[in-house]
Design an enzyme around this catalytic site. Structure first.
Site, mmCIF file in Angstrom:
data_model
loop_
_atom_site.group_PDB
_atom_site.id
_atom_site.type_symbol
_atom_site.label_atom_id
_atom_site.label_comp_id
_atom_site.label_asym_id
_atom_site.label_seq_id
_atom_site.Cartn_x
_atom_site.Cartn_y
_atom_site.Cartn_z
ATOM 1 N N THR A 1 74.281 49.289 -9.653
ATOM 2 C CA THR A 1 74.361 49.201 -11.107
ATOM 3 C C THR A 1 74.236 47.736 -11.519
ATOM 4 O OG1 THR A 1 75.747 51.146 -11.112
ATOM 5 C CG2 THR A 1 75.790 49.790 -13.110
ATOM 6 N N CYS B 1 81.667 17.299 3.422
ATOM 7 C CA CYS B 1 82.141 17.535 4.789
ATOM 8 C C CYS B 1 82.375 19.020 4.963
ATOM 9 C CB CYS B 1 83.373 16.712 5.122
ATOM 10 S SG CYS B 1 84.796 16.980 4.096
ATOM 11 N N GLY C 1 71.053 31.996 -6.845
ATOM 12 C CA GLY C 1 69.986 31.287 -6.148
ATOM 13 C C GLY C 1 69.919 31.614 -4.667
ATOM 14 N N SER C 2 71.073 31.698 -4.019
ATOM 15 C CA SER C 2 71.073 31.948 -2.575
ATOM 16 C C SER C 2 70.429 33.288 -2.262
ATOM 17 C CB SER C 2 72.499 31.937 -2.017
ATOM 18 O OG SER C 2 73.085 30.670 -2.219
ATOM 19 N N ASN D 1 68.556 19.104 -4.824
ATOM 20 C CA ASN D 1 69.874 19.176 -5.446
ATOM 21 C C ASN D 1 70.738 17.947 -5.188
ATOM 22 O OD1 ASN D 1 69.462 20.713 -2.911
ATOM 23 N ND2 ASN D 1 71.684 20.741 -2.862
#
Ligand SMILES: *Cc1c(COP(=O)(O)O)cnc(C)c1O
Length: 397
Positions: free
Chosen positions: A239, A326, A72-73, A153
């Site tokens: 690849t 944190c 996702g990032s 999220n």
């Protein structure tokens, strides 16, 4: 409860049997390089393209619009950077987003700001939602991109993506959505939802970690993410991660095939959990109760620290997450809870429980009992709680 109760599915999930089964042959049997011309290579290419078609079918896209990524990032970074580059080429350097996106989006936007882009961060309301009208009002002649997440999220709210997409389409502005929490959990369709670019991540729907995809509509010219070979239509060299692609496809196909029954099951448990935890005095559900992912519960309990609650729950075999992750040792409360307007001291006492298709009612009842006991215990030793109870400090929830 003799086993671990895993309620952190928004962080990551266990792989499904279908995903493991799809990946295993890729390590030894189908080991060819998809770019090789010989039979073993071509066998791998077939599997890769089959996986691409399956992922595309699950979100209403065509196979040539799917680019496999490392998750996702990466998809978020590439989508936003691509649209920014396209905009800049036409002198458009304005981007619209929200103030409660995932850091993969927010940090990319911060970087672009340092490179001369201007970003409007639409403020979410106290329920964790924005309106299509907010987007419409923010669009300017120099807007290059709107990027708004499909579902949050942390607090699980589902945003009006379809309507925002329609606004963007009418204004001819590229629309990207970080759908990492939505895909495989609620129905997503890039056509019906008027989406131009969409990020998804396999490990959030029982696929492997380090695999995902970026959907990019065919008329949007995607920038090259990685220079090198011609893989992924020349956009992402290297690849291919065949096992990752096959695992993504298998996990997503299975999730989509069972989406309505999974949603119904999770919703029942979610609402049982919310009802049980809401009986704790001075507690609050974060995020809209209705426009909410079927598996998300996010609550605040006044007078306690989320981290202490997490550690004590972990000792009882309950895996949860705190909203106030944190990060790097700082005790900053979550930017998401602050975006909803929660005061710092309330945001610190937050707990996120995210369900998966394997959770049971028995587990939920155990969790309600243990969270209730643990919150009572933490309050009994909390100086803040004492001040709240003796009237030295005003209750905020
Ligand atoms: C998990 C998550 C991401 C990041 O996905 P990775 O595959 O872990 O890089 C991005 N956006 C949202 C909303 C997420 O929940």
């Amino acid at each position: 409860m003799t086993h671990t109760v895993y309620l952190d599915n928004a962080a990551t999930t266990a792989m499904s049997d279908a995903a493991v089964k799809a990946m295993t042959p890729c390590f030894q049997g189908i080991y060819g390089n998809p770019s090789s011309l010989h039979g073993i290579g071509q066998r791998a290419r077939e599997e890769l393209e089959r996986a691409r078609e399956a992922v595309a079918a699950c979100i209403g896209a065509s196979a040539r619009e799917i680019y496999f990524t490392s998750g996702g990032s990466e998809a978020d970074n590439q989508a936003i950077r691509s649209a920014a580059r396209l905009g800049a080429a036409k002198g458009k350097k304005h981007i619209i987003s929200t103030n409660f996106e995932h850091h993969a989006v927010l940090h990319t936007l911060k970087r672009l700001e340092s490179e001369g882009f201007e970003v409007t961060y639409l403020p979410v309301d106290p329920d964790g939602l924005i309106t299509p009208a907010q987007v419409e009002e923010a669009i300017r002649p120099d807007t290059a991109l709107v990027t708004v997440m499909y579902a949050n999220n942390e607090v699980g709210t589902i945003l009006p993506v379809r309507e925002i997409g329609a606004v963007c389409r009418a204004a001819k502005v590229i629309f990207h959505t970080d759908a990492v929490q939505a895909v495989g959990h609620i129905p997503v369709d890039v056509e019906a939802d008027n989406v131009d670019m969409l990020s998804l991540s396999a490990h959030k729907f029982r696929g492997p970690k380090g695999a995902g995809a970026l959907y990019c509509r065919k008329n949007v010219a995607l920038a090259t993410f990685i220079e090198g070979g011609a893989q992924e239509r020349g956009k992402r060299a290297g690849t291919e991660n065949l096992a990752g692609a096959c695992g993504t496809a298998a996990a997503l196909s299975e999730a989509v095939a069972h989406i309505y029954e999974n949603m119904a099951g999770e919703k029942l448990l979610r609402d049982r959990l919310i009802a049980g935890l809401s009986k704790i005095p001075h507690s609050k559900l974060n995020g809209d109760a209705e426009k909410r992912l079927p598996g998300n519960v996010n609550m605040c309990f006044e007078g306690i620290e989320g981290e202490s609650l997490l550690l004590l729950l972990d000792a009882k075999g309950i895996c949860a997450s705190s909203g106030s992750a944190c990060t790097s040792g700082s005790l900053d409360p979550s930017h998401v809870l602050l975006a909803l307007g929660l005061p710092h001291e309330v945001a610190h006492g937050s707990l996120r429980l995210s369900l998966g298709p394997d959770n049971t009612a028995e587990e939920i009842d155990y969790v309600i009992a243990e969270v209730t006991k643990t919150v009572e215990y933490l309050r009994s030793i909390s100086p803040v709680w004492e001040e709240l109870e003796t009237g030295k400090r005003r209750h905020l929830i």
